[in-house]
Design an enzyme around this catalytic site. Structure first.
Site, mmCIF file in Angstrom:
data_model
loop_
_atom_site.group_PDB
_atom_site.id
_atom_site.type_symbol
_atom_site.label_atom_id
_atom_site.label_comp_id
_atom_site.label_asym_id
_atom_site.label_seq_id
_atom_site.Cartn_x
_atom_site.Cartn_y
_atom_site.Cartn_z
ATOM 1 N N ASP A 139 0.803 -1.177 -0.100
ATOM 2 C CA ASP A 139 0.026 -0.069 0.085
ATOM 3 C C ASP A 139 0.822 1.439 0.096
ATOM 4 O OD1 ASP A 139 -2.228 1.942 0.106
ATOM 5 O OD2 ASP A 139 -2.771 0.988 1.813
ATOM 6 N N ASP A 179 -3.792 2.784 -5.617
ATOM 7 C CA ASP A 179 -2.563 2.709 -4.530
ATOM 8 C C ASP A 179 -2.427 1.316 -3.727
ATOM 9 O OD1 ASP A 179 -4.776 3.040 -2.842
ATOM 10 O OD2 ASP A 179 -3.577 4.727 -1.932
ATOM 11 N N GLU A 180 -3.098 0.461 -4.079
ATOM 12 C CA GLU A 180 -3.067 -0.791 -3.192
ATOM 13 C C GLU A 180 -2.941 -2.413 -4.192
ATOM 14 O OE1 GLU A 180 -5.778 -2.672 0.380
ATOM 15 O OE2 GLU A 180 -6.365 -0.937 -0.850
#
Length: 404
Positions: A10, A104-105
């Site tokens: 993350d 974003d993960e």
């Protein structure tokens, strides 16, 4: 059964980190990203701002009051989309199977890699490479399954890493707050708290049947996650994932107003399907087939979004570039592709809450009364958009049917 090795990565305060790459003077300062007026909403905030009680989705006016020293920046979705793609490319090149669950993960399946490499070493090297090549801080958790790895990432932050050894999942989770369990939102937390349940260990010590009796099927899932049980797989990421619709006309037409009205209705409905499925698109395609059966398509990459007011103008712009005024049109279509998970956060760069509230209100009505219960006037004459799926309130198979 062979041990699994699941990595969760993350990017830390992703939007803020991107802005700090552009302007190093922002490092170490409280940052608020979102709508820049008092009517705006916080899309993201730095750790320095969080110390004052600021969090995402908070009204900007309240955030200003809590943290008067904060620097407020209107987000740039284009910048964030580009940096997300840079990270995706690095992960894609370095691992056998990965899943991109949001901008974003990521999840990575490193199972079996220990025969060749130590999975913790591999994960650490991947993290270092991302930080070196993109300049972005990133944290990871490594364990036997997705749930424990995601929680471990949260505990590792900011900008760190944490491995939970096989067999120690329950011991790791036990002392943590129940809010750390993925899927436990505010309502579920309050319900658990009313039962005197604050720590995950308490759930671990409860019979599963009791959790099921109180919370139904969700109770079973919460109990399993609390006990470090998660059998879900890492789903290989594919940028080919898309949703689309098209319309073939009984009679070929050159009625531009009609064509644009249908395209607008298509884009509006597909945008709603994105939001209902909690997806974002970064690629828009328009298709036109003429009476001679020649078919032309045009597509554009765009910053990740699910917002009507971004997608509709892009669809109409592509149509204007494609359309040959001298030829009759037989078919038109719209496709949104390169989908990733993501709720409203990426759309919180609007200056006013009115736009976000409007989407949420319209989507709630559509969920309850059908896809075409609320629509723009310009698309109202598009009585059917797709001959094969004339808006029965059913989302494309790719997207879950989320009820408000």
């Amino acid at each position: 059964m062979a041990e699994r090795s699941i990595l969760h990565m993350d990017l830390d305060t992703f939007f803020v980190s991107c802005e700090r790459l552009i302007d190093s003077k922002l490092i170490g300062k409280p940052i608020l990203i979102g709508g820049t007026t008092d009517r705006g909403v916080v899309a993201s905030c730095s750790y320095e701002a969080r110390k004052f009680g600021v969090h995402s989705a908070m009204p900007m006016k309240l955030a200003r009051q809590l943290c008067p020293e904060a620097i407020i920046i209107k987000g740039n979705a284009g910048t964030y989309s580009k940096k997300s793609e840079e990270v995706t490319e690095i992960i894609k090149e370095g691992v056998p199977v990965y899943e991109k669950t949001s901008i974003d993960e990521f999840y990575v399946d490193l199972s079996g890699m220990d025969r060749f490499f130590n999975s913790l070493v591999l994960a650490s090297e991947l993290r270092k490479k991302i930080m070196k090549e993109t300049g972005l801080p990133i944290s990871f958790g490594l364990s036997e399954n997705k749930t424990v790895s995601k929680v471990a990432t949260g505990e590792a932050k900011p900008n760190n890493q944490l491995k939970v050894d096989y067999g120690l999942e329950k011991a790791f989770l036990g002392p943590l707050s129940v809010t750390k369990i993925p899927m436990v939102g505010e309502k579920t937390y309050h319900a658990l708290r009313d039962l005197g349940i604050r720590k995950i260990q308490t759930i671990q010590e409860m019979p599963m049947e009791l959790m099921e009796k109180v919370f139904g099927k969700n109770g079973v899932t919460i109990w399993e996650k609390a006990n470090g049980i998660d059998r879900s797989l890492v789903i290989p990421y594919s940028e080919r994932k898309s949703i689309s619709t098209e319309r073939t006309f009984d009679r070929d037409t050159i009625d531009v107003i009609k064509l644009k009205g249908i395209l607008l209705a298509m884009a509006e409905n597909l945008a709603f399907q994105l939001r209902r499925g909690e997806k974002l698109t970064s690629c828009v395609t328009v298709k036109v087939r003429y009476s001679d059966f020649n078919t032309h398509t045009l597509q554009n990459r765009i910053p990740y979004t699910s917002a009507d007011h971004v997608l509709i103008p892009k669809v109409l712009e592509l149509f204007d570039k494609l359309y040959n005024k001298r030829l009759l049109v037989r078919l038109i279509g719209v496709r949104f592709s390169h989908l990733v998970n993501g709720g409203y956060q990426i759309n919180l760069f609007e200056d006013a809450t009115e736009m976000i509230n409007l989407y949420q209100a319209m989507d709630k009505v559509r969920d309850k009364h059908g896809d075409r219960s609320v629509m723009r006037a310009a698309g109202i004459e598009a009585k059917t958009i797709s001959r094969f799926n004339p808006f029965r309130g059913e989302p494309p198979p790719l997207l879950p049917n989320r009820r408000a």
